[in-house]
Design an enzyme around this catalytic site. Sequence first.
Site, PDB file in Angstrom:
ATOM      1  N   LYS A  27       0.829  -1.303   0.105  1.00 27.89           N
ATOM      2  CA  LYS A  27      -0.069  -0.127   0.068  1.00 27.89           C
ATOM      3  C   LYS A  27       0.803   1.248  -0.213  1.00 27.89           C
ATOM      4  CE  LYS A  27      -4.066   1.768   2.505  1.00 27.89           C
ATOM      5  NZ  LYS A  27      -4.762   1.670   3.650  1.00 27.89           N
ATOM      6  N   SER A  58      -9.816   1.553   2.575  1.00 28.61           N
ATOM      7  CA  SER A  58      -9.020   2.196   1.912  1.00 28.61           C
ATOM      8  C   SER A  58      -7.992   1.504   1.133  1.00 28.61           C
ATOM      9  CB  SER A  58      -8.356   3.226   2.721  1.00 28.61           C
ATOM     10  OG  SER A  58      -7.466   2.536   3.784  1.00 28.61           O
ATOM     11  N   SER A  62     -10.241  -1.111   6.642  1.00 29.07           N
ATOM     12  CA  SER A  62      -9.535  -0.806   5.503  1.00 29.07           C
ATOM     13  C   SER A  62      -9.009  -1.897   4.926  1.00 29.07           C
ATOM     14  CB  SER A  62      -8.671   0.290   5.515  1.00 29.07           C
ATOM     15  OG  SER A  62      -9.454   1.428   5.649  1.00 29.07           O
TER      16      SER A  62
END
Length: 509
Positions: free
Chosen positions: A74, A149, A173
């Site tokens: 990420k 996310s 997330s």
Amino acid sequence: MTDPISLSVVDAAAALRRGELSQDELFTAYRDRAAADDTNSFTWLADDATTALGAREGLPGTDTPLAGVPLAVKDLFCITGVPTASASNLLRGYLPPYTATAIDRLQEAGATVLGKTNQDEFAMGSSNENSAFGPVLNPWDRTRVPGGSSGGSAAAVAAGLAPAAIGTDTGGSVRQPAALCGVVGLKPTYGSVSRYGMIAFASSLDQAGPITRNVADAALLFRQMTGPADRNDATSIGWAGDGGSGSASAIDLPTAVRLDGVRIGVPTDLLGEGIEPGVRASFDAALKLAESLGAEIVEVTLPHARHALSAYYLLAPAEASSNLARFDGVRYGNRADIGDGGLVELYTKTRHDGFGPEVKRRIMLGTYALSSGFYDAYYRRAQQVRTKIVEDFRAVHQDVHLIATPTSPTVAWGLGERTDDPIAMYQADVTTLPQSLAGVPAISIPCGLSDGLPVGLQLSGPAFAEQSLLDAAHALEGALGFDGTAAFDPARGAGAATPGSATTGGASR
């Protein structure tokens, strides 16, 4: 020879150790596939396995646990010399001078970094539409969101662009996008994985976790991400494990195929209005399957869980308003051109130009909650509610080993469908927020389809119960027989997967 893209992390590492596959061959297969992808899952791709190592020199040894398996990471994890923007224009082009502890430990275990994955800006969002790099598309249906996310991480794994990915979970997330993309997502106990080198959103909630194709891979990556307490992170307490050994090596790959003696609590407080019929059908079928494996299913109550949404959206924005104050255009990140303007104008224009709408919204909410005259009425009250939620989980776990809920109340929704309705967007995390506020571990595994889209089953346990959690998830995963490989082929479209069980939740939304 077996297509390297089809191999799990465990199998790929084994093939690398046996010499049946080279590190360059595996990396190139994924690199080429990711470069041609249309889901917008990546913000940066390494040129080759060597450049993916950041400050490290040479390829990792194949005698390591991960043996050179490439991972997607990420965009909010700092890696030395690798672009890290947290999907924000304010940090676009930023090259960190250090590497996050969790990623460093994975590299020590032999992993390489394939690329950085797209996300909601500063991890603020539930759909991965709040990104300076554009939205991520769900591999099952490119007209729908992947969740957020960590949407880029989940989509990359679901589409076969990476064997596994590393995400972060503040309010769901890792788990929610894993559910919407039909993959596995693990949120560890808060403090078990160091947050050092993660660009902070809400420091008392942020936690790194793996997104994988199966539970065994999640267990392997979790074991490598943990370790002794990190002196660079005051909230890092190391991973104690079910046996309290204090060693990450205490967790083994799950081997359970039965759930005999396991009591699973189903909180009626989280199964009310808002759960889609197809999601509920898949969830109920998964519970019946758990019973057939020997589990005992009992109803439990988490009386304060219904307040988790309200408490979270006071506490997380308050912490964000403090954490994001460092991005002012002075020390790092992009700086606005203000001509002869003064310092206040520099701060104002830099933040106005750099932050996106959702980040601005949460900064304003958090600043308001912390302001004089409103602190006691909002922030302090939210902290009190959080304490009650922690107490609820502790009380329930005196009677049950695990708690089960749907991971998301709905399947993936259409792109743009909720962007003008923040409340509807925030409600996407209603079943994952309580576990985040309580700091307990939770895992999402795919349990069927509704309207051809994946449904996630969430299991959570008491703090540091990752071994029990992974064992139970592994047993259920084997019985469910979910086949997520349909998302590997964009030509097949939504609904192409055919899980190997009856838990497909055929009810329409």
